[in-house]
Every structure is written in C-alpha cells, then in structure tokens.
Design a protein around this motif. Structure first.
Motif, PDB file in Angstrom:
ATOM      1  N   VAL A 162       0.832  -1.209   0.000  1.00 32.05           N
ATOM      2  CA  VAL A 162       0.000   0.000   0.000  1.00 32.05           C
ATOM      3  C   VAL A 162       0.862   1.253   0.000  1.00 32.05           C
ATOM      4  O   VAL A 162       0.797   2.090  -0.890  1.00 32.05           O
ATOM      5  CB  VAL A 162      -0.966  -0.007   1.200  1.00 32.05           C
ATOM      6  CG1 VAL A 162      -1.726   1.314   1.286  1.00 32.05           C
ATOM      7  CG2 VAL A 162      -1.947  -1.170   1.077  1.00 32.05           C
ATOM      8  N   SER A 163       1.688   1.393   1.038  1.00 33.21           N
ATOM      9  CA  SER A 163       2.575   2.544   1.211  1.00 33.21           C
ATOM     10  C   SER A 163       3.651   2.130   2.204  1.00 33.21           C
ATOM     11  O   SER A 163       3.383   1.325   3.097  1.00 33.21           O
ATOM     12  CB  SER A 163       1.790   3.743   1.755  1.00 33.21           C
ATOM     13  OG  SER A 163       2.667   4.708   2.337  1.00 33.21           O
ATOM     14  N   PRO A 164       4.861   2.675   2.094  1.00 28.75           N
ATOM     15  CA  PRO A 164       5.888   2.359   3.083  1.00 28.75           C
ATOM     16  C   PRO A 164       5.490   2.733   4.503  1.00 28.75           C
ATOM     17  O   PRO A 164       6.074   2.231   5.464  1.00 28.75           O
ATOM     18  CB  PRO A 164       7.091   3.187   2.611  1.00 28.75           C
ATOM     19  CG  PRO A 164       6.881   3.362   1.151  1.00 28.75           C
ATOM     20  CD  PRO A 164       5.386   3.512   0.997  1.00 28.75           C
ATOM     21  N   SER A 165       4.482   3.617   4.645  1.00 30.63           N
ATOM     22  CA  SER A 165       4.018   4.032   5.973  1.00 30.63           C
ATOM     23  C   SER A 165       2.752   3.312   6.412  1.00 30.63           C
ATOM     24  O   SER A 165       2.189   3.638   7.458  1.00 30.63           O
ATOM     25  CB  SER A 165       3.766   5.547   6.000  1.00 30.63           C
ATOM     26  OG  SER A 165       4.973   6.259   5.836  1.00 30.63           O
ATOM     27  N   SER A 166       2.313   2.334   5.641  1.00 35.74           N
ATOM     28  CA  SER A 166       1.098   1.596   5.992  1.00 35.74           C
ATOM     29  C   SER A 166       1.409   0.491   6.994  1.00 35.74           C
ATOM     30  O   SER A 166       2.414  -0.218   6.865  1.00 35.74           O
ATOM     31  CB  SER A 166       0.484   0.986   4.729  1.00 35.74           C
ATOM     32  OG  SER A 166      -0.599   0.134   5.063  1.00 35.74           O
ATOM     33  N   THR A 167       0.548   0.345   7.983  1.00 40.96           N
ATOM     34  CA  THR A 167       0.724  -0.711   8.973  1.00 40.96           C
ATOM     35  C   THR A 167       0.434  -2.070   8.360  1.00 40.96           C
ATOM     36  O   THR A 167       1.320  -2.919   8.216  1.00 40.96           O
ATOM     37  CB  THR A 167      -0.221  -0.489  10.173  1.00 40.96           C
ATOM     38  OG1 THR A 167      -0.068   0.838  10.663  1.00 40.96           O
ATOM     39  CG2 THR A 167       0.096  -1.479  11.298  1.00 40.96           C
ATOM     40  N   SER A 168      -0.824  -2.283   7.981  1.00 43.79           N
ATOM     41  CA  SER A 168      -1.242  -3.585   7.478  1.00 43.79           C
ATOM     42  C   SER A 168      -0.892  -3.786   6.010  1.00 43.79           C
ATOM     43  O   SER A 168      -0.907  -4.919   5.520  1.00 43.79           O
ATOM     44  CB  SER A 168      -2.753  -3.769   7.663  1.00 43.79           C
ATOM     45  OG  SER A 168      -3.458  -2.694   7.081  1.00 43.79           O
ATOM     46  N   GLY A 169      -0.558  -2.696   5.323  1.00 45.58           N
ATOM     47  CA  GLY A 169      -0.216  -2.783   3.911  1.00 45.58           C
ATOM     48  C   GLY A 169       1.267  -2.773   3.640  1.00 45.58           C
ATOM     49  O   GLY A 169       1.689  -2.824   2.484  1.00 45.58           O
ATOM     50  N   PHE A 170       2.096  -2.722   4.712  1.00 47.29           N
ATOM     51  CA  PHE A 170       3.545  -2.797   4.525  1.00 47.29           C
ATOM     52  C   PHE A 170       4.283  -3.300   5.772  1.00 47.29           C
ATOM     53  O   PHE A 170       4.962  -4.320   5.716  1.00 47.29           O
ATOM     54  CB  PHE A 170       4.131  -1.446   4.107  1.00 47.29           C
ATOM     55  CG  PHE A 170       5.608  -1.516   3.801  1.00 47.29           C
ATOM     56  CD1 PHE A 170       6.058  -2.110   2.626  1.00 47.29           C
ATOM     57  CD2 PHE A 170       6.551  -1.004   4.684  1.00 47.29           C
ATOM     58  CE1 PHE A 170       7.417  -2.202   2.346  1.00 47.29           C
ATOM     59  CE2 PHE A 170       7.912  -1.079   4.411  1.00 47.29           C
ATOM     60  CZ  PHE A 170       8.348  -1.675   3.244  1.00 47.29           C
ATOM     61  N   ALA A 171       4.159  -2.596   6.902  1.00 48.72           N
ATOM     62  CA  ALA A 171       4.966  -2.927   8.075  1.00 48.72           C
ATOM     63  C   ALA A 171       4.741  -4.362   8.544  1.00 48.72           C
ATOM     64  O   ALA A 171       5.697  -5.112   8.801  1.00 48.72           O
ATOM     65  CB  ALA A 171       4.669  -1.951   9.216  1.00 48.72           C
ATOM     66  N   VAL A 172       3.495  -4.752   8.669  1.00 45.01           N
ATOM     67  CA  VAL A 172       3.187  -6.096   9.160  1.00 45.01           C
ATOM     68  C   VAL A 172       3.539  -7.177   8.139  1.00 45.01           C
ATOM     69  O   VAL A 172       4.215  -8.158   8.474  1.00 45.01           O
ATOM     70  CB  VAL A 172       1.713  -6.187   9.588  1.00 45.01           C
ATOM     71  CG1 VAL A 172       1.324  -7.629   9.900  1.00 45.01           C
ATOM     72  CG2 VAL A 172       1.471  -5.304  10.812  1.00 45.01           C
ATOM     73  N   GLN A 341       3.705  -0.571  21.289  1.00 47.52           N
ATOM     74  CA  GLN A 341       5.071  -1.098  21.325  1.00 47.52           C
ATOM     75  C   GLN A 341       5.264  -2.287  20.377  1.00 47.52           C
ATOM     76  O   GLN A 341       6.334  -2.407  19.760  1.00 47.52           O
ATOM     77  CB  GLN A 341       5.453  -1.484  22.751  1.00 47.52           C
ATOM     78  CG  GLN A 341       6.938  -1.803  22.916  1.00 47.52           C
ATOM     79  CD  GLN A 341       7.829  -0.635  22.525  1.00 47.52           C
ATOM     80  OE1 GLN A 341       7.515   0.521  22.806  1.00 47.52           O
ATOM     81  NE2 GLN A 341       8.921  -0.934  21.829  1.00 47.52           N
ATOM     82  N   PRO A 342       4.297  -3.207  20.218  1.00 50.98           N
ATOM     83  CA  PRO A 342       4.520  -4.305  19.273  1.00 50.98           C
ATOM     84  C   PRO A 342       4.822  -3.858  17.854  1.00 50.98           C
ATOM     85  O   PRO A 342       5.543  -4.542  17.128  1.00 50.98           O
ATOM     86  CB  PRO A 342       3.195  -5.082  19.343  1.00 50.98           C
ATOM     87  CG  PRO A 342       2.679  -4.830  20.715  1.00 50.98           C
ATOM     88  CD  PRO A 342       3.046  -3.402  20.996  1.00 50.98           C
ATOM     89  N   ILE A 343       4.290  -2.712  17.452  1.00 55.01           N
ATOM     90  CA  ILE A 343       4.594  -2.195  16.111  1.00 55.01           C
ATOM     91  C   ILE A 343       6.035  -1.726  16.057  1.00 55.01           C
ATOM     92  O   ILE A 343       6.750  -1.949  15.073  1.00 55.01           O
ATOM     93  CB  ILE A 343       3.632  -1.062  15.743  1.00 55.01           C
ATOM     94  CG1 ILE A 343       2.196  -1.599  15.631  1.00 55.01           C
ATOM     95  CG2 ILE A 343       4.055  -0.382  14.432  1.00 55.01           C
ATOM     96  CD1 ILE A 343       2.002  -2.650  14.552  1.00 55.01           C
ATOM     97  N   ARG A 344       6.497  -1.071  17.124  1.00 53.86           N
ATOM     98  CA  ARG A 344       7.899  -0.646  17.165  1.00 53.86           C
ATOM     99  C   ARG A 344       8.843  -1.843  17.149  1.00 53.86           C
ATOM    100  O   ARG A 344       9.984  -1.749  16.678  1.00 53.86           O
ATOM    101  CB  ARG A 344       8.153   0.179  18.422  1.00 53.86           C
ATOM    102  CG  ARG A 344       7.410   1.494  18.485  1.00 53.86           C
ATOM    103  CD  ARG A 344       7.861   2.326  19.683  1.00 53.86           C
ATOM    104  NE  ARG A 344       7.193   3.604  19.698  1.00 53.86           N
ATOM    105  CZ  ARG A 344       6.077   3.868  20.359  1.00 53.86           C
ATOM    106  NH1 ARG A 344       5.500   2.915  21.077  1.00 53.86           N
ATOM    107  NH2 ARG A 344       5.538   5.072  20.321  1.00 53.86           N
TER     108      ARG A 344
END
Length: 347
Positions: A162-172, A341-344
C-alpha cells in the motif's frame, strides 16, 4: 477450516494489552499549547473517499460540539502527508493506522494516541483488524501448503504493497516475510528496505505501491501484481465473503455488483487469502502541542461518550448502507503510547 496460529505480532499485541490496559493520554505536553481557531483532522487516502463523507462529517460534529471550534477535514492522497501534517501541527488530529502513529510520534513526541476503537467485546482484548496476503482467485494453487496456504512461494512474484508508511499494507506483511525467509541461507541478510523494490537478484521481481488498500486490491484484480497486502476494514464496503470463514486462509472475497469506484468496473472479480495476520487497531491521534490540555480532555470525553457510541453514522449497524470505519458494537476507548510497542518491535 484449520485453526490459524497467531503470529509473533499477535502475541505481542496480547502481551501489550495485558500490560497497557486502557491507559490515558499524557498531559505533560499539552498544558502549554494554544488552540487554533479551526481544528483540522487529517484523513488517510483509504478514508478520504466520497463514500465516507457522512462518517467523517459525524466525527467532525463530535469534535465541533465538544470544543466549540470550526472543524476542517484535510483529505490526502498519501500517507506521508498525514504523518507530516500532524507532527508539524498543521493538522491537530488524524485517524491513522498503528504504523503511521509510531512514525508521527517519532517525528514529534507530542503526538499521542487519543482514542482507539474497541473490538466487538467492547474492550481492547479484541481491538484488532487484519493484514492479509491475497492473490487473484484462480492463482491460489501456487501458494498451497498441505491442506492450507502459505507465503513460502512469494519470492520472485510481483508484489503489491500500500505505502511504506502503511501498517497492514507494509509494516506487518514485510515483518512476516522477514520472519519467514531470513531463516533460509539465501535470504538470511534480507532487510525491509530490500522489499521495497524488485528486479534481478531482488526478493520480488517487481514491487508496486497502490497508495491505498483499495488501490492495491484493484492492482491485484487487474493483474498488475501477483500478491497484494490488503486489510479487511478498508475493503468491507466493496466486497462480500463468498467462500470460507472471514479472515482465514482460503477465504474468497467477491467484488459486489453495486461496488463504487475504484471497483465499479470489477463486479464479480475475486481474490483469495493465503495468509491473514491480526493487527491492533489504529488510533485517532492528537498533537498535544497544538491543542490545550483542556481541549484534549474535552475531545476524549466526547469521543468516549455514550452519545458518540450510539451515533449510527460513526459506529455503523450491520446491513446499514452508510459506509464508515467502525462498526457496532464497538466504541472508543482511551489508550496510551505503550499499547503500540509491538509495532515498534517489528523487524
């Protein structure tokens, strides 16, 4: 349908829930702030469409009634715009995912979570949505593993984020990829940055950023990507579950006959989930350096009130024609920074 094992992220979520509880928004940074004449709330591209104008207006009214201020929407086409606007105080509020919150807080520690929508239990224990690896229906056999599916065969594919800043669309999803593939000698040095571009010698043959979950799903359904990282909440208004159990491996979703843009020419198109991953809900975040503590407290009280909970344009009843971001029987809860914190901790 076999039971899906919780990912490392989900375990982190549960641990954080136990440790953080409901929390409260810190008051240390807001005390010296001064309220602007107009309060601006920024909206991610996923939530900036015409379909969601009634829900946005209802949330704006809660803010206006609580503060006596004029409220203005900042509709955006890029996640980075929202992060930058709130961290600088050009917008004082925004409804975002967990990753965008973490990035905004890193830019400006005065940016804090104000409230988050509960799960259907009314608590934080199930305040989650899903990040999902999806493939176009008909291609799912390439990703079968025993009686289920896996991401073991996604290397070399055309990947849609989705985007480099997306949680479910990139980070996870990238964290899940790293957790899975860095155990292999070939990919032991793989990094998140490596997953942002494709080509010869890269993990993916091609990488595309759809800009929104809707745009990423359209790219999948129009054969521009082979695999897409998409969430459930931003697509619920456009697709129906037509096979399997919600947010499980093998579940099939079909674009509705009356779906609006950008799905209006894709009625009947289908995608299959090959891996769903639970993620904690994102907050309405606030720049506490751009609003007074009194205003922050008024907003918290108004958003968590029974009146807001009972507003059917904010918390949408089942089968309602209104398209929004939250569903009954959810409601807003106070939450603090430590809950994210889990996202970090993601790779």
């Amino acid at each position: 349908m076999k039971k899906i094992a919780l990912s490392v992220l989900a375990l982190g979520v549960i641990s954080a829930l136990l440790l953080a509880g409901c929390g409260t928004t810190s008051s240390t940074t807001a005390a010296a702030a001064k309220d602007p004449d107009t309060i601006t709330i920024a909206w991610l591209p996923n939530n900036a469409g015409e379909d969601f104008k009634d829900t946005r207006a209802a949330i704006d009214k809660v803010i206006a009634d609580a503060t006596g201020k004029k409220v203005e929407d900042k509709l955006t086409t890029d996640y980075a715009i929202v992060i930058e606007a709130v961290s600088k105080g050009d917008a004082q509020l925004a409804f975002v995912g967990a990753q965008q919150y973490v990035e905004a807080h890193n830019k400006n520690p005065k940016v804090l979570p104000l409230v988050v929508n509960s799960g259907n239990s009314g608590t934080l224990s199930d305040a989650m949505y899903y990040s999902r690896f999806a493939v176009k229906k008909g291609n799912e056999s390439q990703y079968q593993s025993g009686s289920g599916f896996s991401i073991d065969n996604i290397a070399g594919k055309r990947m849609g984020f989705v985007s480099p800043s997306s949680t479910s669309g990139f980070a996870v999803p990238t964290s899940q990829i790293l957790s899975t593939f860095t155990k292999q000698d070939k990919w032991k040095n793989l990094t998140k940055d490596d997953l942002t571009q494709g080509g010869n010698g890269k993990f993916f043959s091609q990488v595309t950023f759809g800009g929104s979950h809707q745009g990423n799903a359209v790219n999948l359904l129009t054969d521009k990507v082979d695999v897409a990282a998409i969430d459930d909440v931003d697509l619920v208004s456009y697709v129906d579950l037509t096979s399997g159990k919600e947010n499980t491996e093998g579940a099939v979703y079909t674009v509705k006959n009356n779906a609006t843009a950008p799905f209006d020419k894709l009625a009947g198109a289908q995608f299959t989930l090959i891996k769903p991953i639970p993620v904690m809900n994102g907050p309405i975040m606030v720049n506490t350096g751009a609003l007074t503590q009194q205003t922050v407290e008024k907003l918290t009280a108004a958003l968590t009130s029974d009146t807001t909970t009972q507003d059917t344009k904010i918390f949408i009843p089942k089968d309602s024609k209104t398209k929004g971001f939250f569903n009954q029987p959810q409601h807003f809860l106070k939450v603090d920074d430590s809950w994210y914190q889990p996202i970090r901790d993601l790779k």
